[in-house]
Enzyme design. Structure first.
Site, PDB file in Angstrom:
ATOM      1  N   SER A   1       0.841  -1.202   0.000  1.00  0.00           N
ATOM      2  CA  SER A   1       0.000   0.000   0.000  1.00  0.00           C
ATOM      3  C   SER A   1       0.866   1.238   0.000  1.00  0.00           C
ATOM      4  O   SER A   1       2.077   1.159   0.225  1.00  0.00           O
ATOM      5  CB  SER A   1      -0.887   0.008   1.237  1.00  0.00           C
ATOM      6  OG  SER A   1      -0.105   0.390   2.350  1.00  0.00           O
TER       7      SER A   1
ATOM      8  N   GLY B   1     -12.264   7.593  13.116  1.00  0.00           N
ATOM      9  CA  GLY B   1     -13.643   7.130  13.336  1.00  0.00           C
ATOM     10  C   GLY B   1     -14.458   7.117  12.062  1.00  0.00           C
ATOM     11  O   GLY B   1     -15.685   7.174  12.099  1.00  0.00           O
TER      12      GLY B   1
ATOM     13  N   SER C   1     -10.848   0.991   8.223  1.00  0.00           N
ATOM     14  CA  SER C   1     -10.643  -0.467   8.245  1.00  0.00           C
ATOM     15  C   SER C   1     -11.785  -1.197   7.534  1.00  0.00           C
ATOM     16  O   SER C   1     -11.540  -2.143   6.775  1.00  0.00           O
ATOM     17  CB  SER C   1     -10.462  -0.970   9.675  1.00  0.00           C
ATOM     18  OG  SER C   1     -11.562  -0.635  10.467  1.00  0.00           O
TER      19      SER C   1
ATOM     20  N   ASP D   1     -20.156  -0.854  10.353  1.00  0.00           N
ATOM     21  CA  ASP D   1     -19.232  -0.205   9.429  1.00  0.00           C
ATOM     22  C   ASP D   1     -19.153  -0.956   8.103  1.00  0.00           C
ATOM     23  O   ASP D   1     -19.202  -0.362   7.022  1.00  0.00           O
ATOM     24  CB  ASP D   1     -17.837  -0.105  10.047  1.00  0.00           C
ATOM     25  CG  ASP D   1     -17.863   0.600  11.383  1.00  0.00           C
ATOM     26  OD1 ASP D   1     -18.857   1.288  11.664  1.00  0.00           O
ATOM     27  OD2 ASP D   1     -16.895   0.455  12.145  1.00  0.00           O
TER      28      ASP D   1
END
Ligand code: GLA
Length: 414
Positions: A81, A140, A144, A188
């Site tokens: 990455s 927040g 992920s 999420d």
């Protein structure tokens, strides 16, 4: 607005596509063959309710993780990455929750979790993966879950696994819980995969039923401004797990499978049976579930301009009952109210990260300035303040030359 390594400037999907292709070529020495994108998310309301089988109302945002992919024949998965020089390498035959670690666990963990979910990984080829992102880490905003969503969507399509997006969210959560080791809920991953333009997604975290709830922000000239306090949170440890344990203790003591099974009528009994701290944790979950449903009703009847009371009450409950706010978040919420926001609250798991303010677009710049001034005066780090637009969930990006308007990329992808 201010940029920092922790809070990259917004890049837009095409720029991220180009960066992913360039980075892939530099890391692996050849061009990728497909591109995938997944957004971050903001939760409008419904905090810590997901792992209590309750209701949440998140939306995907216009910040993304883009992943460039090339299949390989030897069953190796190699990941790299833009935020590390490292290339992590593992054979699909060696995948397990324990075999993965660090940031690459978000990607490799999803491949493992797809196998647990029933995907036949015995005959799939290998992959080279390269990731870039303009979602700030630790803010927040679910950087992920974006990693989990992007790899889930890619392997599902490339390997013909046949999972729907809800199941991909379940797979992503399993990776997060068991491979990364963060005891989170399903919100999420669902938001990142199911988000729709100009809308939030109401998720019943027990049945996993979802409903798209149009926000109509433009009609009312409203915007959502994020204030990233740059106080970094970490969900694999500490407070998040402690809150989850309190909720489980509350449910056990009150004799219900989860706090979802309780309503406002149960508060009296809860107060009698629980110690003060556990009672306040339980009260947050009970009232937060009510607020989510109440906010959706208000939104549908009166529009986004009317949902301030629920947003504000949610923050108060997180500050005083659930105790997951920090002074920087409280200050940012106070400043938003002072500048004239419709409503404001911290968003996400807490202990740092970001707050959101729903505000008339003419006041957004004044809000950004007021946040910076207030943080400076309090001696806090300079916050990063930016507007987010409710956006589509994860997608395959068009790729093959013409759609990536960067000459360097066109050369690589020929
Ligand atoms: C984190 C977790 C979610 C959810 C929120 C709090 O973002 O990943 O599952 O629990 O915190 O609402």
């Amino acid at each position: 607005m201010t940029d920092s390594p922790a809070t990259p400037a917004p890049k837009g999907l095409e720029e991220l596509d180009a960066a992913a292709v360039r980075g892939f070529a530099a890391a692996f020495g050849e061009a990728p063959t497909s591109l995938w994108a997944a957004p971050g998310r903001v939760n409008l309301i419904g905090e810590h309710t997901d792992y209590n089988d309750g209701f949440v109302l998140p939306f995907a945002i216009d910040r993304h993780t883009v992943m460039a992919v090339r299949e390989r024949e030897d069953r190796l998965v190699r990941v790299s990455s833009s935020f590390t020089d490292e290339i992590v390498e593992l054979s699909i035959d060696e995948l397990s929750a324990e075999a993965v670690s660090g940031w690459s666990a978000y990607l490799l963990g999803v491949i493992w979790a797809a196998g647990v979910q029933g995907a036949d990984l015995a005959r799939v080829p290998g992959l080279d993966l390269y990731v870039v992102s303009d979602i700030p880490v630790g803010a927040g905003l679910s950087s992920s879950a974006a990693l989990e969503g992007v790899v889930g969507l890619a392997i599902d399509e490339l390997w013909g696994l046949g999972f729907d997006r809800r199941t991909l969210a379940v797979i992503g959560r399993r990776a997060e819980n068991e491979a990364v080791g963060a005891p989170t809920g399903i919100m999420d991953q669902s938001a990142v995969l199911l988000g729709r333009l100009d809308s939030a997604v109401l998720i019943d975290c027990r049945s996993l039923e979802t409903r798209v709830v149009p926000l109509g922000l433009d009609d009312e000239e409203l915007v959502i401004v994020v204030t990233d306090t740059r106080v970094e949170h970490e969900h694999a440890t500490g407070g998040y797990a402690a809150r989850r344990a309190s909720c489980e203790l509350g449910a056990r003591t009150l004799g219900v499978p989860s706090l979802r099974d309780l309503g406002p009528d149960d508060l009296g009994r809860a107060e009698e049976l629980l110690d003060d701290e556990t009672f306040r944790r339980v009260r947050h979950i009970i009232t937060e579930n009510e607020r989510v449903l109440d906010l959706v009703r208000t939104l549908e009847k009166h529009g986004a301009g009317a949902i301030g009371p629920q947003l504000d009450a949610s923050h108060t409950s997180m500050r005083d009952d659930f105790e997951i706010s920090v002074p920087e978040l409280d200050l940012s919420v106070e400043v938003a109210r002072r500048v004239g926001a419709v409503g404001s609250r911290m968003t996400g798991g807490g202990f740092g990260g970001s707050s959101i303010a729903l505000i008339h677009r003419s006041k957004a710049e004044a809000l950004a300035e007021a946040q910076r001034a207030a943080f400076a005066e309090a001696g806090y780090r300079e916050p990063v303040v930016f507007t987010v637009v409710p956006s589509e969930g994860a997608v395959r990006r068009p790729f093959g030359g013409a759609s990536v308007a960067d000459p360097a990329v066109e050369r690589i992808s020929e």
